[in-house]
Design a protein around this motif. Structure first.
Motif, mmCIF file in Angstrom:
data_model
loop_
_atom_site.group_PDB
_atom_site.id
_atom_site.type_symbol
_atom_site.label_atom_id
_atom_site.label_comp_id
_atom_site.label_asym_id
_atom_site.label_seq_id
_atom_site.Cartn_x
_atom_site.Cartn_y
_atom_site.Cartn_z
ATOM 1 N N ILE A 104 -39.403 35.940 -27.748
ATOM 2 C CA ILE A 104 -39.396 36.264 -26.325
ATOM 3 C C ILE A 104 -40.098 35.172 -25.526
ATOM 4 O O ILE A 104 -41.164 34.695 -25.890
ATOM 5 N N ARG A 105 -39.482 34.796 -24.404
ATOM 6 C CA ARG A 105 -40.108 33.905 -23.435
ATOM 7 C C ARG A 105 -40.109 34.613 -22.078
ATOM 8 O O ARG A 105 -39.454 35.629 -21.889
ATOM 9 N N TYR A 106 -40.823 34.047 -21.147
ATOM 10 C CA TYR A 106 -40.974 34.633 -19.819
ATOM 11 C C TYR A 106 -40.321 33.726 -18.781
ATOM 12 O O TYR A 106 -40.551 32.516 -18.773
ATOM 13 N N LYS A 107 -39.512 34.327 -17.934
ATOM 14 C CA LYS A 107 -38.826 33.577 -16.876
ATOM 15 C C LYS A 107 -39.131 34.235 -15.543
ATOM 16 O O LYS A 107 -39.091 35.456 -15.426
ATOM 17 N N TRP A 108 -39.429 33.422 -14.526
ATOM 18 C CA TRP A 108 -39.683 33.974 -13.199
ATOM 19 C C TRP A 108 -39.366 32.938 -12.137
ATOM 20 O O TRP A 108 -39.186 31.748 -12.436
ATOM 21 N N TYR A 109 -39.277 33.405 -10.902
ATOM 22 C CA TYR A 109 -39.017 32.547 -9.751
ATOM 23 C C TYR A 109 -40.231 32.600 -8.833
ATOM 24 O O TYR A 109 -40.740 33.679 -8.531
ATOM 25 N N ASP A 110 -40.674 31.428 -8.388
ATOM 26 C CA ASP A 110 -41.851 31.388 -7.527
ATOM 27 C C ASP A 110 -41.469 31.638 -6.077
ATOM 28 O O ASP A 110 -40.320 31.989 -5.763
ATOM 29 N N GLY A 111 -42.443 31.473 -5.175
ATOM 30 C CA GLY A 111 -42.202 31.741 -3.769
ATOM 31 C C GLY A 111 -41.160 30.856 -3.131
ATOM 32 O O GLY A 111 -40.565 31.207 -2.110
ATOM 33 N N GLN A 112 -40.896 29.677 -3.704
ATOM 34 C CA GLN A 112 -39.870 28.763 -3.183
ATOM 35 C C GLN A 112 -38.525 28.961 -3.866
ATOM 36 O O GLN A 112 -37.573 28.230 -3.608
ATOM 37 N N GLY A 113 -38.449 29.951 -4.758
ATOM 38 C CA GLY A 113 -37.192 30.215 -5.442
ATOM 39 C C GLY A 113 -36.964 29.349 -6.657
ATOM 40 O O GLY A 113 -35.850 29.337 -7.211
ATOM 41 N N LEU A 114 -37.982 28.598 -7.108
ATOM 42 C CA LEU A 114 -37.839 27.736 -8.282
ATOM 43 C C LEU A 114 -38.049 28.562 -9.550
ATOM 44 O O LEU A 114 -38.930 29.413 -9.626
ATOM 45 N N MET A 115 -37.212 28.284 -10.551
ATOM 46 C CA MET A 115 -37.260 29.032 -11.792
ATOM 47 C C MET A 115 -38.267 28.395 -12.742
ATOM 48 O O MET A 115 -38.378 27.175 -12.846
ATOM 49 N N HIS A 116 -39.029 29.251 -13.451
ATOM 50 C CA HIS A 116 -40.034 28.785 -14.398
ATOM 51 C C HIS A 116 -39.869 29.530 -15.711
ATOM 52 O O HIS A 116 -39.439 30.682 -15.733
ATOM 53 N N ASP A 126 -38.757 38.081 -16.084
ATOM 54 C CA ASP A 126 -37.787 38.580 -17.055
ATOM 55 C C ASP A 126 -38.248 38.211 -18.457
ATOM 56 O O ASP A 126 -38.786 37.108 -18.674
ATOM 57 N N LEU A 127 -38.031 39.114 -19.402
ATOM 58 C CA LEU A 127 -38.237 38.792 -20.809
ATOM 59 C C LEU A 127 -36.922 38.259 -21.355
ATOM 60 O O LEU A 127 -35.897 38.936 -21.291
ATOM 61 N N VAL A 128 -36.942 37.038 -21.857
ATOM 62 C CA VAL A 128 -35.718 36.337 -22.275
ATOM 63 C C VAL A 128 -35.820 36.007 -23.757
ATOM 64 O O VAL A 128 -36.870 35.523 -24.233
ATOM 65 N N ASN A 129 -34.735 36.232 -24.497
ATOM 66 C CA ASN A 129 -34.739 35.898 -25.917
ATOM 67 C C ASN A 129 -34.266 34.470 -26.144
ATOM 68 O O ASN A 129 -33.998 33.718 -25.185
ATOM 69 N N ASP A 130 -34.115 34.090 -27.409
ATOM 70 C CA ASP A 130 -33.739 32.703 -27.745
ATOM 71 C C ASP A 130 -32.363 32.318 -27.241
ATOM 72 O O ASP A 130 -32.061 31.131 -27.069
ATOM 73 N N HIS A 131 -31.533 33.316 -26.984
ATOM 74 C CA HIS A 131 -30.166 33.048 -26.532
ATOM 75 C C HIS A 131 -30.052 33.048 -25.009
ATOM 76 O O HIS A 131 -28.951 32.972 -24.456
ATOM 77 N N GLY A 132 -31.198 33.162 -24.330
ATOM 78 C CA GLY A 132 -31.189 33.146 -22.867
ATOM 79 C C GLY A 132 -30.798 34.463 -22.243
ATOM 80 O O GLY A 132 -30.552 34.520 -21.035
ATOM 81 N N LEU A 133 -30.745 35.505 -23.056
ATOM 82 C CA LEU A 133 -30.378 36.829 -22.528
ATOM 83 C C LEU A 133 -31.624 37.566 -22.062
ATOM 84 O O LEU A 133 -32.670 37.551 -22.730
ATOM 85 N N VAL A 134 -31.506 38.193 -20.907
ATOM 86 C CA VAL A 134 -32.623 38.966 -20.360
ATOM 87 C C VAL A 134 -32.729 40.286 -21.106
ATOM 88 O O VAL A 134 -31.795 41.089 -21.123
ATOM 89 N N VAL A 135 -33.859 40.495 -21.751
ATOM 90 C CA VAL A 135 -34.098 41.713 -22.500
ATOM 91 C C VAL A 135 -34.652 42.822 -21.600
ATOM 92 O O VAL A 135 -34.302 43.990 -21.723
ATOM 93 N N GLN A 136 -35.529 42.418 -20.670
ATOM 94 C CA GLN A 136 -36.160 43.394 -19.788
ATOM 95 C C GLN A 136 -36.639 42.684 -18.533
ATOM 96 O O GLN A 136 -37.062 41.519 -18.589
ATOM 97 N N HIS A 137 -36.544 43.390 -17.402
ATOM 98 C CA HIS A 137 -37.069 42.850 -16.149
ATOM 99 C C HIS A 137 -38.325 43.628 -15.763
ATOM 100 O O HIS A 137 -38.340 44.866 -15.791
ATOM 101 N N VAL A 138 -39.374 42.918 -15.414
ATOM 102 C CA VAL A 138 -40.630 43.526 -14.989
ATOM 103 C C VAL A 138 -40.858 43.151 -13.530
ATOM 104 O O VAL A 138 -40.982 41.968 -13.205
ATOM 105 N N PRO A 139 -40.877 44.115 -12.614
ATOM 106 C CA PRO A 139 -41.055 43.788 -11.191
ATOM 107 C C PRO A 139 -42.458 43.252 -10.918
ATOM 108 O O PRO A 139 -43.378 43.458 -11.705
ATOM 109 N N ARG A 140 -42.586 42.583 -9.804
ATOM 110 C CA ARG A 140 -43.864 41.980 -9.439
ATOM 111 C C ARG A 140 -44.894 43.045 -9.120
ATOM 112 O O ARG A 140 -44.564 44.191 -8.788
ATOM 113 N N GLN A 141 -46.143 42.659 -9.203
ATOM 114 C CA GLN A 141 -47.222 43.557 -8.873
ATOM 115 C C GLN A 141 -47.309 43.750 -7.359
ATOM 116 O O GLN A 141 -47.113 42.805 -6.602
#
Length: 213
Positions: free
Chosen positions: A27-39, A54-69
């Motif tokens: 699992i890796r973590y993917k998110w977009y910052d305030g400027q819309g850039l993906m990390h 988003d929780l992303v697996n090795d194949h780039g598939l989103v496993v789960q989305h966690v909303p912002r605090q």
């Protein structure tokens, strides 16, 4: 035969574990910052929690989305909205309970109309009592005014106590007239309200009479 079943079960289990591994992976973590850039990140960071991730697996598939605090203001707004929705649900449930009790208390329209007429009879009795009291107070005021008029005609000064009694009696008559007007207005309002209630009662009875599937 039993050996074949065991082999088949083992094959199914291996295939299931293999598919699960393919769907999850590391699992890796993917998110977009305030400027819309993906990390992307291998660990959960403060920015990811701030913007949601988003929780992303090795194949780039989103496993789960966690909303912002949510911040304090947003949490307060969310709590307020939840409280309002809960209040609406309670109110709706109370109305439903009241309607159920009404249908149980008045199984037919005739019994419901009788209850409505009893409410009107109570108001009518109050109006009748007030009218009797008003006539009595008006007569008392008329008598006081007549006494004062006789004194004035006789060129006799009207004593202060009589003037005060007249003023007091005028106040009583005014209060009685206002009470009568309120009661009469209440009766008109009750008649209108009862018409709506009867129509609603008929709707509930019609819905109750429909067969349930």
């Amino acid at each position: 035969m039993r050996k074949s079943l065991l082999v088949f079960a083992a094959v199914v289990l291996v295939a299931s574990l293999s598919a699960h591994a393919q769907n999850t992976g590391n699992i890796r973590y993917k998110w977009y910052d305030g400027q819309g850039l993906m990390h992307f990140s291998d660990s959960l960071t403060a920015d990811a929690m701030k913007y949601g991730y988003d929780l992303v697996n090795d194949h780039g598939l989103v496993v789960q989305h966690v909303p912002r605090q949510l911040n304090a203001e947003e949490r307060a707004a969310a709590n307020k909205l939840a409280a309002e929705q809960a209040a609406k649900q309670r109110a709706a449930q109370e109305i439903a309970n009241a309607e159920t009790q009404m249908l149980a208390a008045y199984p037919d329209e005739e019994s419901y109309k009788i209850s409505q007429q009893q409410a009107l009879d109570t108001i009518d009795q109050q109006i009748h009592t007030t009218q009797i009291n008003l006539r009595s107070q008006e007569k008392a005021l008329t008598d006081l005014l007549a006494r004062a008029a006789d004194m004035e005609n006789a060129k006799t000064p009207v004593p202060k106590f009589l003037v005060d009694n007249i003023a007091q009696q005028r106040g009583i008559v005014t209060a009685q007239r206002s009470a009568l007007q309120r009661q009469q207005a209440l009766r008109v309002q009750t008649v209108q309200q009862q018409a709506k209630q009867l129509a609603h009662y008929r709707e509930l009875k019609a819905a109750q009479a429909q067969p349930t599937e």
